[in-house]
Design an enzyme around this catalytic site. Structure first.
Site, PDB file in Angstrom:
ATOM      1  N   GLY A   1       0.819  -1.200   0.000  1.00  0.00           N
ATOM      2  CA  GLY A   1       0.000   0.000   0.000  1.00  0.00           C
ATOM      3  C   GLY A   1       0.844   1.237   0.000  1.00  0.00           C
ATOM      4  O   GLY A   1       2.074   1.192  -0.186  1.00  0.00           O
ATOM      5  N   GLY A   2       0.189   2.390   0.258  1.00  0.00           N
ATOM      6  CA  GLY A   2       0.893   3.655   0.194  1.00  0.00           C
ATOM      7  C   GLY A   2       1.927   3.839   1.280  1.00  0.00           C
ATOM      8  O   GLY A   2       2.887   4.588   1.119  1.00  0.00           O
ATOM      9  N   MET A   3       1.744   3.157   2.433  1.00  0.00           N
ATOM     10  CA  MET A   3       2.676   3.301   3.541  1.00  0.00           C
ATOM     11  C   MET A   3       3.838   2.315   3.476  1.00  0.00           C
ATOM     12  O   MET A   3       4.822   2.472   4.171  1.00  0.00           O
ATOM     13  CB  MET A   3       1.941   3.112   4.879  1.00  0.00           C
ATOM     14  CG  MET A   3       0.896   4.157   5.159  1.00  0.00           C
ATOM     15  SD  MET A   3       1.605   5.801   5.404  1.00  0.00           S
ATOM     16  CE  MET A   3       0.112   6.733   5.774  1.00  0.00           C
TER      17      MET A   3
ATOM     18  N   VAL B   1       3.512  -5.337   3.332  1.00  0.00           N
ATOM     19  CA  VAL B   1       3.263  -6.234   4.451  1.00  0.00           C
ATOM     20  C   VAL B   1       3.713  -7.630   4.059  1.00  0.00           C
ATOM     21  O   VAL B   1       3.387  -8.118   2.968  1.00  0.00           O
ATOM     22  CB  VAL B   1       1.771  -6.248   4.852  1.00  0.00           C
ATOM     23  CG1 VAL B   1       1.554  -7.152   6.065  1.00  0.00           C
ATOM     24  CG2 VAL B   1       1.274  -4.853   5.141  1.00  0.00           C
TER      25      VAL B   1
ATOM     26  N   LYS C   1       5.113  -5.136   8.725  1.00  0.00           N
ATOM     27  CA  LYS C   1       4.853  -4.023   7.805  1.00  0.00           C
ATOM     28  C   LYS C   1       6.117  -3.187   7.698  1.00  0.00           C
ATOM     29  O   LYS C   1       6.524  -2.514   8.642  1.00  0.00           O
ATOM     30  CB  LYS C   1       3.691  -3.168   8.274  1.00  0.00           C
ATOM     31  CG  LYS C   1       3.356  -2.040   7.292  1.00  0.00           C
ATOM     32  CD  LYS C   1       1.875  -1.814   7.143  1.00  0.00           C
ATOM     33  CE  LYS C   1       1.560  -0.907   5.970  1.00  0.00           C
ATOM     34  NZ  LYS C   1       0.136  -0.792   5.682  1.00  0.00           N
TER      35      LYS C   1
ATOM     36  N   ASP D   1      -7.338   7.150  10.237  1.00  0.00           N
ATOM     37  CA  ASP D   1      -7.397   6.760   8.826  1.00  0.00           C
ATOM     38  C   ASP D   1      -8.343   5.575   8.640  1.00  0.00           C
ATOM     39  O   ASP D   1      -7.944   4.516   8.156  1.00  0.00           O
ATOM     40  CB  ASP D   1      -5.991   6.414   8.321  1.00  0.00           C
ATOM     41  CG  ASP D   1      -5.922   6.371   6.785  1.00  0.00           C
ATOM     42  OD1 ASP D   1      -6.808   6.949   6.142  1.00  0.00           O
ATOM     43  OD2 ASP D   1      -4.986   5.753   6.258  1.00  0.00           O
TER      44      ASP D   1
END
Length: 812
Positions: free
Chosen positions: A19-21, A24, A39, A128
């Site tokens: 994902g954007g962060m 995983v 993560k 979020d």
């Protein structure tokens, strides 16, 4: 990353998602032998950001709820930061929600609402909420994930910065304002809107979406889906209110209303033509069991099943008043009713959650620990004369906070009056949330004026307030009632910042607190009057547990002559050990050595002879109020109750340090070798080294004739020395074993504990006042003489020769 090992512990096997962060991965924890999710975060903004995330991660790690993915830890290796989390084997809500019927979607989101309520009541917000951050088990139970990962975008909650997911962003988040828990409820409302209509309320570019969240009312859900009931539409629109105060007060209210609509099939309008029959609602139990590692719903480790309540501390459901049997006396019924009503008041105060900063957690925790366990034991019977005053302070904080949150009606005033007059002990039930809400209830001039009016009415109505809680100026003020967060520094030890190390210790000791009832009771029986018998004490927040243990150990360190007498009597005469002895044993048995050492270090912040600074903690008018003519001031005299705790009132000769000087077999063996070498040296060279011991010096007497015993001497007394026979310094034995320990007094007296040639503990008292030495085989006899001579008893001298109990001081 696949095939690599992080921290020589986590073996990465495969990628689970991206994902954007960051990405995983599925990994195996080689130490605990359990699967975990790792993560790996994208590049961060430097070491300071990593430290802040580590602190927040330690706070988030205490979230243990059936509907929250457990965050085990946060770490770094080679500049790569990563979270270690529970594995959930199942799809995300983002991938699955369209395949679910509307009732099942609403059931999932009811579970998310419960998870948010639990986190919010611990002072944590998610920031979020979106479909991708809701994972589903194989049986479609929700697991809210990525708690705290949005901190990457919201460092320190700085205002004026807009970050998040625009489709689900609250108006205050879109405007870059500070967030509170109701921001998460807005995002949950957007998810409910989407679940009910299959469309988000707003569409467009990121900037257009943010503008619509701020300025445009969403189209009513029933305009897009006429099947929906007015009740469900009303809940969605309330959750999406532009003003936070208009939204539901907590996630529990949203979850409760959703389940009620599903249970009665009231989420839809029945009988509309062309409307398909809905599937049965999803079952989302309020307290579901955590799946085991072998269940199809999760790969979570069995460690997830720790016996820790999944409800927020101090935010339990409002209790009902039990009906007492006829034979129970009226005072007992009244006491039970008063306690139940006080618990309802606490629940009502805590109902709407608030965000807590690390500093607020630290300071309010110390304040509550003082109210609970700050009254030291006094007199020959070890009573606690200040305990009733601390209990009054706690009741007044609750009463005033509850009144300030209400309308100020006569019925409310009567209820607050009963709280003061019936005197239920509420201290084990209070949380930092109550203290911070008390401070926020009077943080501007208008609130303070209302606060004073309500307090005057409460004082006039309460007999207890008039008799026991009024100061010499005639104000309802039992002292130590803070005005602002800064005032709490008067009771907390100095600390530059709350770091992740302190939070980790909070969490570890809180886990012991819940898992070890014997340890919990030992601390409470020593530090408090009756809290050991209160079942609510098991749910004390970690921020309260840690300073309460500190305070218990600190009081134990500064115990009075009378307590020393009872310690000795309990050991020699009584079957049951004294509370202090129980505390010693519980600490030794339950608390890891690492934490004992850290507690000892943190207690040094209290000072060896601590005195609390008097401060006018109540009713000093601010500059904005000076012109109003309401120039109420409070006499500092009303705050002197705390200075009765000044240890100088003990009236006996204190130890220069609570820690002894300890000497190991290896140190003394080296001195013996030097002494023998000097004895054999005929050149006239000086003898072996001597070691300073307070005002005296320690030497080893050279002897080459026997190996059954060694001889150690402490010299420097007028015309005398103390000789100690210790285990052989020529034979075997661990060099690291302490065999001599020495405590020093302010008047140059001294207590020595040592092992004799047979390995038995022996004690020596050097009374400098009369230049006299006494030898003891039993600790009780030593303590008895110390009591007679007005000398403070050392802490646990029987344990001084156990490795690791006290630090070995460097004598370089």
């Amino acid at each position: 990353m696949i095939g690599t090992t992080l921290k020589r512990r986590f073996s990465i096997e495969r990628e689970l998602g991206r994902g954007g962060m960051g990405a995983v991965y599925l990994a195996v924890d080689r130490i605990l032998e359990r699967p975990v999710a790792i993560k790996i975060l994208r590049e961060l903004g430097g070491e300071e950001v990593g430290d802040r995330l580590r602190l927040e991660a330690r706070i988030l790690a205490r979230l243990q709820h059936d509907s929250i993915v457990r965050l085990y830890d946060f770490d770094e290796e080679g500049g790569v930061y990563f979270f270690i989390m529970e594995v959930v084997e199942g799809p995300s809500y983002y991938k699955r929600w369209k395949a679910l019927p509307i009732p099942d979607r609403l059931g999932v989101l009811a579970g998310v609402a419960d998870a948010l309520d639990y986190a919010h009541h611990q002072g944590i917000i998610h920031r979020d909420i979106k479909p991708g951050n809701i994972l589903l088990t194989r049986d479609d139970r929700p697991k809210l994930s990525d708690f705290g990962l949005s901190l990457l975008a919201e460092h320190g909650q700085e205002t004026g910065v807009t970050r998040g997911t625009p489709l689900y962003m609250s108006p205050e988040q879109a405007k870059g304002k500070r967030l509170d828990p109701r921001s998460d409820l807005y995002a949950l409302g957007v998810l409910l809107y989407e679940a009910a209509t299959e469309l988000t309320p707003f569409q467009g570019s990121a900037m257009a979406l943010m503008a619509q969240h701020v300025n445009i009312a969403p189209e009513p859900p029933r305009a897009r889906n006429p099947v929906l009931s007015p009740e469900l539409e009303g809940l969605i629109l309330r959750s999406m209110a532009k003003v936070p105060d208009a939204r539901p007060s907590c996630g529990a209210d949203v979850g409760r209303e959703l389940r009620d609509l599903l249970q009665h099939d009231a989420w839809r309008v029945r009988g509309l033509p062309g409307v398909p029959v809905a599937s049965p609602p999803a079952t989302v139990p309020e307290t579901a069991a955590v799946p085991s590692a072998d269940s199809p719903g999760s790969m979570a480790s069995s460690a997830m099943q720790d016996p820790i309540s999944s409800g927020p501390p101090g935010a339990s459901s409002i209790p009902s008043v039990a009906v007492a049997p006829p034979e129970v006396a009226a005072p007992a019924r009244r006491k039970a009713a008063a306690r139940a009503d006080a618990e309802r008041m606490i629940a009502e105060v805590e109902h709407a959650p608030i965000l807590l900063s690390p500093e607020e957690r630290f300071l309010s925790g110390h304040y509550l620990a003082y109210l609970l366990g700050g009254s030291r034991r006094r007199g020959i019977f070890l009573r606690r004369p200040l305990d009733p005053l601390n209990a009054d302070r706690a009741r007044l904080i609750l009463a005033m906070t509850w009144l300030m949150l209400g309308e100020g009606t006569e019925a409310e005033l009567s209820r607050a009056t009963r709280l003061l007059d019936d005197r239920p002990d509420i201290r084990p039930r209070l949380s930092p949330t109550v203290v911070i809400k008390y401070l926020r209830s009077r943080d501007d001039p208008a609130k303070r004026r209302r606060f004073r009016k309500l307090r005057e009415r409460l004082q006039a109505a309460s007999a207890r307030a008039q008799r026991r809680m009024t100061d010499e100026r005639g104000l309802l003020n039992p002292g130590l009632m803070p005005q602002s967060l800064d005032d709490l520094y008067a009771l907390a030890p100095h600390r530059d910042e709350v770091d992740d190390g302190l939070v980790s210790r909070w969490n570890r000791l809180a886990e012991l607190w819940r898992a070890r009832p014997d340890f919990r009771r030992a601390v409470l029986r020593y530090a408090t009057l009756r809290a050991a018998d209160d079942p609510g004490s098991v749910d004390l927040w970690p921020e309260v547990v840690h300073p309460l243990i500190e305070r218990a150990l600190w009081q134990r360190r500064l115990r009075s002559r009378a307590e020393g007498f009872w310690d000795a009597a309990g050991r020699a005469l009584l079957v049951a050990p004294a509370p202090g002895r129980r505390l010693d044993r519980a600490i030794e048995a339950a608390v890891p050595t690492r934490d004992v050492d850290e507690l000892d270090d943190s207690m040094e912040q209290f000072g060896n002879d601590p005195e609390y600074v008097e401060a006018a903690l109540d009713d000093a008018p601010g500059p904005a109020e000076q012109s109003s003519g309401n120039n109420l001031t409070i006499s500092r005299e009303s705050l002197r109750a705390i200075t009765a705790e000044d240890p100088s009132s003990r009236g006996f000769i204190g130890l220069t340090s609570p820690d002894p000087d300890r000497f190991t077999l290896g140190e003394l063996r080296a001195l013996r070798k030097e002494a023998i070498a000097a004895l054999r040296d005929r050149s006239g060279a000086p003898g072996h080294r001597v070691i300073p011991v307070g005002p005296y010096r320690l030497v080893v007497v050279a002897s080459i004739r026997g190996t059954k015993a060694g001889t150690v001497a402490i010299q420097g007394m007028p015309n005398k020395q103390i000789e100690l026979f210790v285990p052989s310094l020529a034979g075997g034995g661990s060099d690291a074993r302490p065999i001599v320990a020495v405590w020093h007094y302010d008047d140059r007296s001294m207590v020595v504990a040592h092992l004799d040639q047979r390995g038995r503990s022996r004690y020596v008292l050097w009374n400098a006042a009369v230049n006299q030495q006494s030898i003891y085989a039993e600790l009780a006899e030593l303590n008895s003489d110390l009591l007679k001579l007005n000398l403070e008893a050392p802490d646990r001298p029987d344990k001084a020769l156990v490795r690791g109990i006290w630090p070995l001081r460097s004598r370089q």
